[in-house]
Design a protein around this motif. Sequence first.
Motif, PDB file in Angstrom:
ATOM      1  N   CYS A 182     -10.457 -17.109  -4.975  1.00  0.00           N
ATOM      2  CA  CYS A 182      -9.824 -15.864  -4.537  1.00  0.00           C
ATOM      3  C   CYS A 182      -8.937 -16.244  -3.357  1.00  0.00           C
ATOM      4  O   CYS A 182      -9.285 -15.995  -2.206  1.00  0.00           O
ATOM      5  CB  CYS A 182     -10.906 -14.850  -4.166  1.00  0.00           C
ATOM      6  N   ARG A 237      -6.799  -9.297  -6.605  1.00  0.00           N
ATOM      7  CA  ARG A 237      -6.735  -7.846  -6.678  1.00  0.00           C
ATOM      8  C   ARG A 237      -5.290  -7.372  -6.763  1.00  0.00           C
ATOM      9  O   ARG A 237      -4.440  -7.871  -6.040  1.00  0.00           O
ATOM     10  CB  ARG A 237      -7.376  -7.224  -5.437  1.00  0.00           C
ATOM     11  N   TYR A 267     -13.535 -13.698  10.180  1.00  0.00           N
ATOM     12  CA  TYR A 267     -13.019 -13.273   8.877  1.00  0.00           C
ATOM     13  C   TYR A 267     -13.332 -11.789   8.705  1.00  0.00           C
ATOM     14  O   TYR A 267     -14.216 -11.399   7.942  1.00  0.00           O
ATOM     15  CB  TYR A 267     -13.654 -14.099   7.754  1.00  0.00           C
ATOM     16  N   LEU A 313     -11.729  -8.528   7.548  1.00  0.00           N
ATOM     17  CA  LEU A 313     -10.627  -7.825   6.897  1.00  0.00           C
ATOM     18  C   LEU A 313     -10.581  -6.384   7.371  1.00  0.00           C
ATOM     19  O   LEU A 313      -9.544  -5.735   7.376  1.00  0.00           O
ATOM     20  CB  LEU A 313     -10.826  -7.854   5.375  1.00  0.00           C
TER      21      LEU A 313
HETATM   22  N1  SAM Z   1      -5.736 -13.562   0.279  1.00  0.00           N
HETATM   23  C1  SAM Z   1      -6.354 -13.389  -0.974  1.00  0.00           C
HETATM   24  C2  SAM Z   1      -5.697 -12.301  -1.776  1.00  0.00           C
HETATM   25  O1  SAM Z   1      -4.828 -11.619  -1.244  1.00  0.00           O
HETATM   26  O2  SAM Z   1      -6.036 -12.146  -2.949  1.00  0.00           O
HETATM   27  C3  SAM Z   1      -7.850 -13.137  -0.907  1.00  0.00           C
HETATM   28  C4  SAM Z   1      -8.412 -12.580   0.334  1.00  0.00           C
HETATM   29  S1  SAM Z   1      -7.970 -10.905   0.645  1.00  0.00           S
HETATM   30  C5  SAM Z   1      -8.170 -10.849   2.353  1.00  0.00           C
HETATM   31  C6  SAM Z   1      -9.349 -10.092  -0.093  1.00  0.00           C
HETATM   32  C7  SAM Z   1      -9.244  -8.599  -0.315  1.00  0.00           C
HETATM   33  O3  SAM Z   1      -9.658  -7.901   0.841  1.00  0.00           O
HETATM   34  C8  SAM Z   1      -7.898  -8.023  -0.581  1.00  0.00           C
HETATM   35  O4  SAM Z   1      -7.541  -8.234  -1.912  1.00  0.00           O
HETATM   36  C9  SAM Z   1      -8.076  -6.544  -0.237  1.00  0.00           C
HETATM   37  O5  SAM Z   1      -8.322  -5.755  -1.382  1.00  0.00           O
HETATM   38  C10 SAM Z   1      -9.313  -6.552   0.658  1.00  0.00           C
HETATM   39  N2  SAM Z   1      -9.026  -5.925   1.968  1.00  0.00           N
HETATM   40  C11 SAM Z   1      -8.182  -6.370   2.906  1.00  0.00           C
HETATM   41  N3  SAM Z   1      -8.113  -5.495   3.929  1.00  0.00           N
HETATM   42  C12 SAM Z   1      -8.942  -4.467   3.637  1.00  0.00           C
HETATM   43  C13 SAM Z   1      -9.300  -3.241   4.289  1.00  0.00           C
HETATM   44  N4  SAM Z   1      -8.759  -2.910   5.470  1.00  0.00           N
HETATM   45  N5  SAM Z   1     -10.188  -2.438   3.683  1.00  0.00           N
HETATM   46  C14 SAM Z   1     -10.749  -2.785   2.492  1.00  0.00           C
HETATM   47  N6  SAM Z   1     -10.432  -3.902   1.833  1.00  0.00           N
HETATM   48  C15 SAM Z   1      -9.536  -4.749   2.382  1.00  0.00           C
END
Ligand code: SAM
Length: 385
Positions: free
Chosen positions: A158, A181, A330, A332
């Motif tokens: 991912c 996603r 980490y 998010l």
């Molecule tokens: N960078 C990779 C990508 O974009 O597929 C994987 C890591 S990304 C940080 C993982 C997921 O975290 C994202 O696809 C997003 O759906 C979710 N995410 C990021 N910020 C978020 C938030 N504020 N609330 C809920 N989900 C979040």
Amino acid sequence: MNFCTPTTRKGSRPVSEDFANLAARKDLSREDLVRILGATEPADVETIRAEAERVLLENCGNGVYLRGLVEASNACACDCLYCGIRKSNRNVHRYTLTADDILACARQCADYGYGSMVIQSGERADKKFIDLVETAVKRIKAETRTDKQPDGLGITLCIGQQSRSTYKRLFDAGAHRYLLRIETTNPALFAKIHPSDQTFESRVECLGMLRDIGYQVGTGVMIGLPGQTLEDLADDILFFAEYDIDMIGMGPFIPHPDTPLGDEPVLDVPDRVRLALLMIAATRLKLRDVNIASTTALQALDPVGREKGLKFGANVIMPQMSPTDVRQDYQLYPGKPCLDENAKECQSCLNMRIEFAGRTIGLYAWGDSLHARKRRENADDKPKD
Ligand code: SAM
């Protein structure tokens, strides 16, 4: 856990009779999905939940598959407007694990009997990072083989949008699933939550490349984004069906104060949790044999959110395996659970939670979705040229 039981209206017809008929329908339309997602009466929500759980048990069985989650790096080249580790958030201390660190987490997964792991990171396409992931994947495949798992751990990546050649290289190294996603399938909403250099079309293109290369493909969305409608969410489910998706990872949107979307109005927490649970249930009712994760974001909003996800039709959980000293870097979104627990504590806590939800843990198995297995069998059955 206190799940609502159906009540009766004036002592006669169950309030949720319409929902019982609706949820039991095999081919749900967009309109049906919108109605399911819009349920607010506890009795109706319980009727939908019970049917989704029944469909899950009938199609996929009682097992919950575990994917140990390792957050390999929080460095990110993207500036998604919702994400706490976005490039321009200067409050984040950036880190990247070494291949040895990742391998140590993988060994722990294998010791605990977790059949698979997920390597997740910010989005990085730089050579150094891709080399690191390739090395880690090869070493995990070579060094986690045991009598109980002769093929070693299953590996899901991912790590965002990459070139076709990178996807192929990592597949050849031994990764067999990829989670990317789509975030939302409403192109206007996608454009609202991403900078202009990130497009909906290129994300869809990546999903196509992953499928062509041979990965089992996972996608998902955030639920309760500012401006998102029930119709958008119904369209997301139809997109999962149209793109023949094998596994779904989705969870509630949680505003992060250091991001441009941090101050946008969102649904109250109970409403967002209910909507996220109904989204799991509606996806299970429509797609039936896919794997659906009960994600950490649910637990961030509700202490028993992940167990509830299992009761609404999910069958995958991703226990936190990252080294404890990097977990707080980490984030998010705020409220990430399990920040201080070590992997062992996470393991026993999760086992308890899964058993509490009345389910069994699928140990020493990759736990591919039935959907992916059926596609493979169909391909094997086709006459070869
Ligand atoms: N960078 C990779 C990508 O974009 O597929 C994987 C890591 S990304 C940080 C993982 C997921 O975290 C994202 O696809 C997003 O759906 C979710 N995410 C990021 N910020 C978020 C938030 N504020 N609330 C809920 N989900 C979040």
